[in-house]
Design a protein around this motif. Sequence first.
Motif, PDB file in Angstrom:
ATOM      1  N   ALA A   1       0.882  -1.095  -0.007  1.00 42.87           N
ATOM      2  CA  ALA A   1      -0.068  -0.098   0.090  1.00 42.87           C
ATOM      3  C   ALA A   1       0.770   1.444   0.167  1.00 42.87           C
ATOM      4  O   ALA A   1       0.459   2.112  -0.643  1.00 42.87           O
ATOM      5  CB  ALA A   1      -1.011  -0.113   1.186  1.00 42.87           C
ATOM      6  N   SER A   2       1.936   1.491   0.794  1.00 43.37           N
ATOM      7  CA  SER A   2       2.741   2.299   0.904  1.00 43.37           C
ATOM      8  C   SER A   2       4.051   2.126   0.576  1.00 43.37           C
ATOM      9  O   SER A   2       4.980   1.954   1.706  1.00 43.37           O
ATOM     10  CB  SER A   2       2.688   3.240   2.293  1.00 43.37           C
ATOM     11  OG  SER A   2       1.109   3.462   2.360  1.00 43.37           O
ATOM     12  N   PRO A   3       4.597   1.912  -0.484  1.00 41.96           N
ATOM     13  CA  PRO A   3       5.942   1.384  -0.891  1.00 41.96           C
ATOM     14  C   PRO A   3       7.309   2.162  -0.342  1.00 41.96           C
ATOM     15  O   PRO A   3       6.945   3.533  -0.291  1.00 41.96           O
ATOM     16  CB  PRO A   3       6.054   1.443  -2.252  1.00 41.96           C
ATOM     17  CG  PRO A   3       4.599   1.396  -2.996  1.00 41.96           C
ATOM     18  CD  PRO A   3       3.842   2.022  -1.801  1.00 41.96           C
ATOM     19  N   ARG A   4       8.295   1.969   0.350  1.00 40.11           N
ATOM     20  CA  ARG A   4       9.224   2.585   0.862  1.00 40.11           C
ATOM     21  C   ARG A   4      10.512   2.219  -0.202  1.00 40.11           C
ATOM     22  O   ARG A   4      10.960   1.261  -0.436  1.00 40.11           O
ATOM     23  CB  ARG A   4       9.543   1.902   2.330  1.00 40.11           C
ATOM     24  CG  ARG A   4       8.616   2.081   3.034  1.00 40.11           C
ATOM     25  CD  ARG A   4       8.820   1.284   4.491  1.00 40.11           C
ATOM     26  NE  ARG A   4       9.058  -0.203   4.028  1.00 40.11           N
ATOM     27  CZ  ARG A   4       9.477  -1.184   4.863  1.00 40.11           C
ATOM     28  NH1 ARG A   4      10.198  -1.001   5.963  1.00 40.11           N
ATOM     29  NH2 ARG A   4       9.753  -2.383   4.214  1.00 40.11           N
ATOM     30  N   LEU A   5      11.069   3.678  -0.380  1.00 39.31           N
ATOM     31  CA  LEU A   5      11.894   3.516  -1.394  1.00 39.31           C
ATOM     32  C   LEU A   5      13.331   3.999  -0.909  1.00 39.31           C
ATOM     33  O   LEU A   5      13.352   4.821  -0.055  1.00 39.31           O
ATOM     34  CB  LEU A   5      11.833   4.502  -2.675  1.00 39.31           C
ATOM     35  CG  LEU A   5      10.456   3.933  -3.397  1.00 39.31           C
ATOM     36  CD1 LEU A   5      10.355   5.130  -4.612  1.00 39.31           C
ATOM     37  CD2 LEU A   5      10.234   2.733  -3.901  1.00 39.31           C
ATOM     38  N   ALA A   6      14.761   3.331  -1.126  1.00 40.67           N
ATOM     39  CA  ALA A   6      15.877   3.745  -0.849  1.00 40.67           C
ATOM     40  C   ALA A   6      16.487   4.078  -2.234  1.00 40.67           C
ATOM     41  O   ALA A   6      16.662   3.335  -2.984  1.00 40.67           O
ATOM     42  CB  ALA A   6      16.578   2.735  -0.190  1.00 40.67           C
ATOM     43  N   ILE A   7      17.102   5.257  -2.316  1.00 36.16           N
ATOM     44  CA  ILE A   7      17.423   5.997  -3.364  1.00 36.16           C
ATOM     45  C   ILE A   7      18.765   5.896  -3.068  1.00 36.16           C
ATOM     46  O   ILE A   7      19.384   6.629  -2.277  1.00 36.16           O
ATOM     47  CB  ILE A   7      17.086   7.507  -3.677  1.00 36.16           C
ATOM     48  CG1 ILE A   7      15.490   7.522  -3.581  1.00 36.16           C
ATOM     49  CG2 ILE A   7      17.546   7.740  -4.898  1.00 36.16           C
ATOM     50  CD1 ILE A   7      14.592   6.622  -4.806  1.00 36.16           C
ATOM     51  N   ALA A   8      19.781   5.256  -4.209  1.00 38.65           N
ATOM     52  CA  ALA A   8      21.077   5.241  -3.831  1.00 38.65           C
ATOM     53  C   ALA A   8      21.832   6.396  -4.445  1.00 38.65           C
ATOM     54  O   ALA A   8      21.343   7.082  -5.424  1.00 38.65           O
ATOM     55  CB  ALA A   8      21.748   3.985  -4.515  1.00 38.65           C
ATOM     56  N   GLY A   9      22.962   6.855  -3.888  1.00 31.80           N
ATOM     57  CA  GLY A   9      23.594   7.947  -4.299  1.00 31.80           C
ATOM     58  C   GLY A   9      24.442   7.397  -5.474  1.00 31.80           C
ATOM     59  O   GLY A   9      24.626   6.173  -5.721  1.00 31.80           O
ATOM     60  N   LEU A  10      25.031   8.114  -6.327  1.00 31.24           N
ATOM     61  CA  LEU A  10      25.739   7.971  -7.564  1.00 31.24           C
ATOM     62  C   LEU A  10      27.040   7.774  -7.093  1.00 31.24           C
ATOM     63  O   LEU A  10      27.758   6.947  -7.695  1.00 31.24           O
ATOM     64  CB  LEU A  10      25.541   9.078  -8.443  1.00 31.24           C
ATOM     65  CG  LEU A  10      26.547   8.983  -9.969  1.00 31.24           C
ATOM     66  CD1 LEU A  10      26.172   7.560 -10.764  1.00 31.24           C
ATOM     67  CD2 LEU A  10      26.374   9.928 -10.658  1.00 31.24           C
ATOM     68  N   ASN A  11      27.773   8.563  -6.355  1.00 26.87           N
ATOM     69  CA  ASN A  11      29.150   8.730  -6.199  1.00 26.87           C
ATOM     70  C   ASN A  11      29.563   7.893  -5.029  1.00 26.87           C
ATOM     71  O   ASN A  11      28.581   7.729  -3.901  1.00 26.87           O
ATOM     72  CB  ASN A  11      29.434  10.209  -5.753  1.00 26.87           C
ATOM     73  CG  ASN A  11      29.484  10.726  -7.097  1.00 26.87           C
ATOM     74  OD1 ASN A  11      30.119  10.483  -8.385  1.00 26.87           O
ATOM     75  ND2 ASN A  11      28.658  11.834  -7.375  1.00 26.87           N
ATOM     76  N   PRO A  12      30.756   7.376  -4.537  1.00 27.13           N
ATOM     77  CA  PRO A  12      31.131   6.863  -3.220  1.00 27.13           C
ATOM     78  C   PRO A  12      30.542   7.764  -2.084  1.00 27.13           C
ATOM     79  O   PRO A  12      30.641   8.913  -1.993  1.00 27.13           O
ATOM     80  CB  PRO A  12      32.507   6.986  -3.263  1.00 27.13           C
ATOM     81  CG  PRO A  12      32.824   6.847  -4.846  1.00 27.13           C
ATOM     82  CD  PRO A  12      32.032   7.677  -5.500  1.00 27.13           C
ATOM     83  N   HIS A  13      30.124   7.147  -1.068  1.00 24.85           N
ATOM     84  CA  HIS A  13      29.431   8.009   0.288  1.00 24.85           C
ATOM     85  C   HIS A  13      28.505   8.913  -0.281  1.00 24.85           C
ATOM     86  O   HIS A  13      28.299   9.912   0.191  1.00 24.85           O
ATOM     87  CB  HIS A  13      30.710   8.383   1.145  1.00 24.85           C
ATOM     88  CG  HIS A  13      31.645   7.422   1.478  1.00 24.85           C
ATOM     89  ND1 HIS A  13      31.460   6.295   2.257  1.00 24.85           N
ATOM     90  CD2 HIS A  13      33.132   7.454   0.810  1.00 24.85           C
ATOM     91  CE1 HIS A  13      32.610   5.685   2.397  1.00 24.85           C
ATOM     92  NE2 HIS A  13      33.630   6.225   1.624  1.00 24.85           N
TER      93      HIS A  13
END
Length: 334
Positions: free
Chosen positions: A203-215
């Motif tokens: 019902a309420s998806p949780r997204l983790a958005i990765a960064g492009l660069n290290p750290h």
Amino acid sequence: MTKPLALSLGEPAGIGPDITVAAWLRRDTDQLPPFYLRGDPDCIKRRARLLGVDMPIAEVAIEDVAATFTHALPVVPTGHSATAEPGKPDHSSAAAAIAAIRSAVDDVRAGRAAAIVTNPIAKSVLYQAGFSHPGHTEFLAELAREDGAVPQPVMMLWCPSLAVVPVTIHVSLRDAIAQLTTEMIVSTARIVVRDLQSRFGIASPRLAIAGLNPHAGEDGSLGLEDRSVVAPAVEILRRDGIEARGPLPADTMFHAAARSRYDCAICMYHDQALIPIKTIAFDDGVNVTLGLPFIRTSPDHGTAFDIAGSGRANPSSLIAALKLAARMAGAPRE
């Protein structure tokens, strides 16, 4: 789910026929939903004999699949013969593979099948025959064209403990960085949320958005893209009411405790997404295409020409793809 799944033949010289035979033989132990193969009946019969498997294979109409599945592998012919030997694609390979995909799409769009599961194709073989699409996903999007508009397909790799989506896919790392935009991240994430709700019952998806660069760029000291491209996308998603966190350092996103805090990881490039899931679920990960007006899953591996016809092909990923397609077609609750 009351309708059967349509399974396309894939590259006839690859392991698609092998794992199709193996999956049907495990239909009871793995509690598989009814499925039928779209392809050449003679091709699958030859492969079963080569594998030393004595099993009934029945050429049927789609309406007879359910009654047939319990005692024979149902095959609905495409009218295209597939004469290739294991590991040796020939002049018939591309036409047979394309016909199987087209027929499966026709079946699901006409309401005869609940979803499509596709066996692996060999893009190099298709390219030699004049195939103009980068791959399976883009071809399916073209077949899903409605009113002149081609939907944006999104590739998800799924296993029970992790789902990942790469925003950029089959391009070089240099091109991935050049192509990445805030708008691309947002449109991809919105499709993921929509299909997690409608196809996975979250019902309420949780997204983790990765960064492009290290750290995740270390506040700009390791690259500015995370501040200028990724972070604005996260803010837009949050304003949409989507639970999105990021940009997050990719090297700390995939351990067990971190995975428990999100439903899908949105990654910026191919390997950032595929390395963790193939480490966790190399044998039974599933490729899912989101954003289409029909359900499509696939084993998360290639044609494996080197072991085709040997009996060593592992059907686990195909079995997982069949089960997930049936689950998605059933619109489960969270």
